[in-house]
Design a protein around this motif. Structure first.
Motif, PDB file in Angstrom:
ATOM      1  N   VAL A   1       0.836  -1.201   0.000  1.00  0.00           N
ATOM      2  CA  VAL A   1       0.000   0.000   0.000  1.00  0.00           C
ATOM      3  C   VAL A   1       0.872   1.253   0.000  1.00  0.00           C
ATOM      4  O   VAL A   1       0.613   2.205  -0.754  1.00  0.00           O
ATOM      5  CB  VAL A   1      -0.942  -0.001   1.229  1.00  0.00           C
ATOM      6  CG1 VAL A   1      -1.605   1.361   1.405  1.00  0.00           C
ATOM      7  CG2 VAL A   1      -1.995  -1.086   1.090  1.00  0.00           C
ATOM      8  N   LEU A   2       1.899   1.243   0.842  1.00  0.00           N
ATOM      9  CA  LEU A   2       2.774   2.418   0.925  1.00  0.00           C
ATOM     10  C   LEU A   2       3.482   2.661  -0.407  1.00  0.00           C
ATOM     11  O   LEU A   2       3.643   3.817  -0.839  1.00  0.00           O
ATOM     12  CB  LEU A   2       3.794   2.226   2.048  1.00  0.00           C
ATOM     13  CG  LEU A   2       4.632   3.456   2.438  1.00  0.00           C
ATOM     14  CD1 LEU A   2       3.735   4.625   2.800  1.00  0.00           C
ATOM     15  CD2 LEU A   2       5.559   3.127   3.604  1.00  0.00           C
ATOM     16  N   THR A   3       3.894   1.597  -1.079  1.00  0.00           N
ATOM     17  CA  THR A   3       4.548   1.743  -2.385  1.00  0.00           C
ATOM     18  C   THR A   3       3.598   2.352  -3.414  1.00  0.00           C
ATOM     19  O   THR A   3       3.975   3.243  -4.170  1.00  0.00           O
ATOM     20  CB  THR A   3       5.046   0.374  -2.885  1.00  0.00           C
ATOM     21  OG1 THR A   3       5.980  -0.166  -1.939  1.00  0.00           O
ATOM     22  CG2 THR A   3       5.743   0.516  -4.233  1.00  0.00           C
ATOM     23  N   LEU A   4       2.345   1.887  -3.418  1.00  0.00           N
ATOM     24  CA  LEU A   4       1.354   2.441  -4.345  1.00  0.00           C
ATOM     25  C   LEU A   4       1.097   3.917  -4.057  1.00  0.00           C
ATOM     26  O   LEU A   4       0.969   4.741  -4.975  1.00  0.00           O
ATOM     27  CB  LEU A   4       0.047   1.654  -4.250  1.00  0.00           C
ATOM     28  CG  LEU A   4       0.058   0.235  -4.817  1.00  0.00           C
ATOM     29  CD1 LEU A   4      -1.276  -0.459  -4.547  1.00  0.00           C
ATOM     30  CD2 LEU A   4       0.356   0.254  -6.315  1.00  0.00           C
ATOM     31  N   ILE A   5       1.029   4.256  -2.772  1.00  0.00           N
ATOM     32  CA  ILE A   5       0.810   5.659  -2.401  1.00  0.00           C
ATOM     33  C   ILE A   5       1.966   6.525  -2.873  1.00  0.00           C
ATOM     34  O   ILE A   5       1.774   7.611  -3.433  1.00  0.00           O
ATOM     35  CB  ILE A   5       0.615   5.784  -0.875  1.00  0.00           C
ATOM     36  CG1 ILE A   5      -0.706   5.149  -0.451  1.00  0.00           C
ATOM     37  CG2 ILE A   5       0.652   7.256  -0.452  1.00  0.00           C
ATOM     38  CD1 ILE A   5      -0.913   5.121   1.056  1.00  0.00           C
ATOM     39  N   VAL A   6       3.193   6.052  -2.655  1.00  0.00           N
ATOM     40  CA  VAL A   6       4.381   6.822  -3.058  1.00  0.00           C
ATOM     41  C   VAL A   6       4.409   7.024  -4.564  1.00  0.00           C
ATOM     42  O   VAL A   6       4.690   8.129  -5.058  1.00  0.00           O
ATOM     43  CB  VAL A   6       5.663   6.116  -2.573  1.00  0.00           C
ATOM     44  CG1 VAL A   6       6.904   6.721  -3.223  1.00  0.00           C
ATOM     45  CG2 VAL A   6       5.771   6.206  -1.057  1.00  0.00           C
ATOM     46  N   LEU A   7       4.111   5.964  -5.317  1.00  0.00           N
ATOM     47  CA  LEU A   7       4.079   6.087  -6.782  1.00  0.00           C
ATOM     48  C   LEU A   7       3.014   7.088  -7.226  1.00  0.00           C
ATOM     49  O   LEU A   7       3.238   7.879  -8.149  1.00  0.00           O
ATOM     50  CB  LEU A   7       3.821   4.722  -7.417  1.00  0.00           C
ATOM     51  CG  LEU A   7       4.952   3.687  -7.272  1.00  0.00           C
ATOM     52  CD1 LEU A   7       4.516   2.341  -7.827  1.00  0.00           C
ATOM     53  CD2 LEU A   7       6.221   4.165  -7.978  1.00  0.00           C
TER      54      LEU A   7
ATOM     55  N   MET B   1      18.341  11.050 -10.403  1.00  0.00           N
ATOM     56  CA  MET B   1      16.996  10.570 -10.101  1.00  0.00           C
ATOM     57  C   MET B   1      17.031   9.130  -9.611  1.00  0.00           C
ATOM     58  O   MET B   1      16.296   8.755  -8.682  1.00  0.00           O
ATOM     59  CB  MET B   1      16.119  10.688 -11.352  1.00  0.00           C
ATOM     60  CG  MET B   1      14.669  10.321 -11.127  1.00  0.00           C
ATOM     61  SD  MET B   1      13.852  11.467  -9.998  1.00  0.00           S
ATOM     62  CE  MET B   1      12.252  10.677  -9.813  1.00  0.00           C
ATOM     63  N   ILE B   2      17.877   8.319 -10.212  1.00  0.00           N
ATOM     64  CA  ILE B   2      18.013   6.921  -9.771  1.00  0.00           C
ATOM     65  C   ILE B   2      18.513   6.868  -8.335  1.00  0.00           C
ATOM     66  O   ILE B   2      18.012   6.087  -7.508  1.00  0.00           O
ATOM     67  CB  ILE B   2      18.959   6.152 -10.712  1.00  0.00           C
ATOM     68  CG1 ILE B   2      18.316   5.991 -12.098  1.00  0.00           C
ATOM     69  CG2 ILE B   2      19.314   4.789 -10.128  1.00  0.00           C
ATOM     70  CD1 ILE B   2      19.239   5.394 -13.143  1.00  0.00           C
ATOM     71  N   ALA B   3      19.495   7.704  -8.009  1.00  0.00           N
ATOM     72  CA  ALA B   3      20.044   7.739  -6.646  1.00  0.00           C
ATOM     73  C   ALA B   3      18.968   8.100  -5.631  1.00  0.00           C
ATOM     74  O   ALA B   3      18.834   7.459  -4.578  1.00  0.00           O
ATOM     75  CB  ALA B   3      21.199   8.733  -6.580  1.00  0.00           C
ATOM     76  N   ILE B   4      18.176   9.117  -5.953  1.00  0.00           N
ATOM     77  CA  ILE B   4      17.110   9.527  -5.041  1.00  0.00           C
ATOM     78  C   ILE B   4      16.040   8.444  -4.944  1.00  0.00           C
ATOM     79  O   ILE B   4      15.513   8.167  -3.859  1.00  0.00           O
ATOM     80  CB  ILE B   4      16.500  10.867  -5.513  1.00  0.00           C
ATOM     81  CG1 ILE B   4      17.491  12.002  -5.268  1.00  0.00           C
ATOM     82  CG2 ILE B   4      15.178  11.148  -4.805  1.00  0.00           C
ATOM     83  CD1 ILE B   4      17.035  13.335  -5.780  1.00  0.00           C
TER      84      ILE B   4
ATOM     85  N   ALA C   1      14.640   6.578  -1.627  1.00  0.00           N
ATOM     86  CA  ALA C   1      13.206   6.577  -1.325  1.00  0.00           C
ATOM     87  C   ALA C   1      12.708   5.162  -1.053  1.00  0.00           C
ATOM     88  O   ALA C   1      11.911   4.934  -0.124  1.00  0.00           O
ATOM     89  CB  ALA C   1      12.426   7.205  -2.477  1.00  0.00           C
ATOM     90  N   LEU C   2      13.174   4.189  -1.833  1.00  0.00           N
ATOM     91  CA  LEU C   2      12.808   2.793  -1.584  1.00  0.00           C
ATOM     92  C   LEU C   2      13.305   2.330  -0.222  1.00  0.00           C
ATOM     93  O   LEU C   2      12.600   1.624   0.512  1.00  0.00           O
ATOM     94  CB  LEU C   2      13.382   1.898  -2.682  1.00  0.00           C
ATOM     95  CG  LEU C   2      12.677   1.921  -4.041  1.00  0.00           C
ATOM     96  CD1 LEU C   2      13.446   1.088  -5.052  1.00  0.00           C
ATOM     97  CD2 LEU C   2      11.241   1.403  -3.901  1.00  0.00           C
ATOM     98  N   LEU C   3      14.531   2.724   0.121  1.00  0.00           N
ATOM     99  CA  LEU C   3      15.080   2.368   1.429  1.00  0.00           C
ATOM    100  C   LEU C   3      14.217   2.935   2.548  1.00  0.00           C
ATOM    101  O   LEU C   3      13.924   2.245   3.544  1.00  0.00           O
ATOM    102  CB  LEU C   3      16.512   2.898   1.543  1.00  0.00           C
ATOM    103  CG  LEU C   3      17.194   2.708   2.906  1.00  0.00           C
ATOM    104  CD1 LEU C   3      17.436   1.226   3.169  1.00  0.00           C
ATOM    105  CD2 LEU C   3      18.519   3.474   2.967  1.00  0.00           C
TER     106      LEU C   3
END
Length: 427
Positions: free
Chosen positions: A315-321, A400-403, A407-409
């Motif tokens: 759920v958190l991943t979907l919200i972030v996306l 952008m990849i680094a950020i 963000a995933l972490l």
């Protein structure tokens, strides 16, 4: 709410200021419901501005402008030179260090990116760095600014969601240094491949280090004092905003002696414009928020997300996306105001920590400031340095990849966010 959403999108597309777009589309909701008193929009607008907790916002904005007028930026640039000047791509590394040091001062990613572009941008290009990479570093580096205390996004999120602002301030520190490290490593890799030179060739002497530390110590102490004041109950968030204003004045007058009558007047004028824009946006968003609550939009969105997955991290991943996607078109401040009442109850219902979600939310929302098509920081940097958006976008991919990795972490390792607030504050 469909007609309201369409009205908001159309108004944004024709270039209407976002505050008016939110307010007018909110009024459209009441026109659809003639049974509701038409006086409610006016009542909501006024009552929102009477929230005592919101007093922290204008006070911290004023403190940031006064700190900038005090001449602290030049002192921090000297300190950034000592910290990162000898690294490959030294000026780029200095800009990242300066963003970290300026976080407690400016509080605005857009303002920080624009300021650094004027200070360092042309010199970075003159030393052989490509225009696109220069603009990317100066833009994406500013992501550190809003998550180092006293970040304005945390104040707005904490006020709307009734989340401890002290814990949010503390929670932003570790993620800020993780983002700094990720961006610094990325810049170092690119600089080594392209042969970008260091900003200085000699190691800083002890007297030079001491002088740089003395010059920047007042800015470094600023977030530390804020956290200490909140931790030991000396100040409430609103009271510490007032203290921040006094601190900024004292530093400008007594420590640096650069806050004169004219610079003080200019800082106040700038503060009035910034405060007016933010508070007007918050006031008009109350009309929109009323319709969201009445139509039970949070419950509908929560049900739609939970129909896909009931895993907290899913759920958190979907919200972030979703937040990142919205950030491509809508300013971070607007996203925080509009989406906090929608997503925070869902996160709480799944047992998530509101402080953890707040940090992830602010980072995800801020990313939109640096990306096409409407990133405000991106346009500020590219217009100042006369860089094409295509060049900027292509050269910014590694950043952008680094950020994104950080963000995933932050999403999947809540302890990286909660370690410091749990240590400093009661759970």
């Amino acid at each position: 709410m469909l007609l309201v959403t369409i009205a908001f999108i159309v108004l944004m597309l024709i270039g209407m200021p976002v505050a008016f777009a939110i307010g007018i589309s909110g009024v459209v909701f009441f026109l659809q419901h003639p049974e509701l008193p038409i006086t409610i929009p006016l009542q909501q607008t006024i009552s929102t501005t009477q929230n005592f907790a919101l007093l922290a916002i204008p006070l911290f904005i004023m403190a940031g402008n006064l700190m900038n007028a005090s001449g602290i930026t030049e002192k921090l640039l000297d300190l950034a030179s000592v910290i990162a000047g000898r690294m490959k791509g030294g000026l780029a590394q200095m800009s990242l260090a300066l963003s970290a040091l300026m976080g407690g001062v400016s509080g605005s990613a857009i303002a920080d990116a624009a300021m650094q572009s004027r200070m360092l941008g042309n010199e970075m290009i003159n030393r052989g760095m490509s225009k696109g990479f220069t603009a990317g570093v100066l833009s994406f580096g500013a992501i550190l600014t809003p998550i180092i205390p006293p970040g304005l996004g945390f104040i707005i999120y904490g006020t709307i969601g009734q989340v401890s602002i002290g814990r949010l301030f503390a929670a932003g520190i570790v993620p800020a240094f993780l983002l700094w490290a990720a961006l610094a490593i990325t810049v170092s890799i690119v600089a080594n491949r392209r042969g970008y030179p260091a900003a200085r060739t000699t190691r800083a002497s002890l007297p030079e280090i001491g002088s740089a530390l003395r010059g920047g110590i007042w800015a470094i102490l600023f977030p530390v004092i804020l956290l200490a004041g909140l931790r030991f109950g000396i100040f409430t968030p609103s009271e510490i905003g007032a203290f921040a204003v006094i601190y900024a004045v004292l530093i400008g007058v007594l420590a640096y002696r650069k806050l004169k009558t004219e610079s003080f007047r200019q800082a106040l004028e700038g503060s009035l414009a910034d405060i007016g824009a933010v508070m007007f946006l918050i006031a008009l968003s109350a009309i929109f928020s009323y319709g969201i609550v009445l139509e039970r939009v949070p419950e509908l969105i929560s049900g739609a997300i939970l129909s896909v997955t009931d895993s907290f991290y899913g759920v958190l991943t979907l919200i972030v996306l979703f937040i990142i996607a919205c950030g491509f078109f809508i300013d971070a401040t607007v996203l925080i105001i509009m989406l906090t009442p929608i997503f925070l109850p869902l996160v709480r219902s799944l047992g998530g920590d509101p402080v953890h979600f707040g940090v992830v939310f602010v980072v995800a929302a801020t990313i939109g400031n640096f990306t096409p098509p409407v990133g405000a920081a991106m346009y500020a940097v590219c217009s100042i340095l006369k860089v094409r958006i295509g060049d900027y976008t292509r050269e910014s991919v590694p950043l952008m990849i680094a950020i994104g990795l950080v963000a995933l972490l932050l999403v999947f390792v809540p302890e990286a966010v909660l370690f410091l607030p749990n240590m400093l504050f009661a759970r």
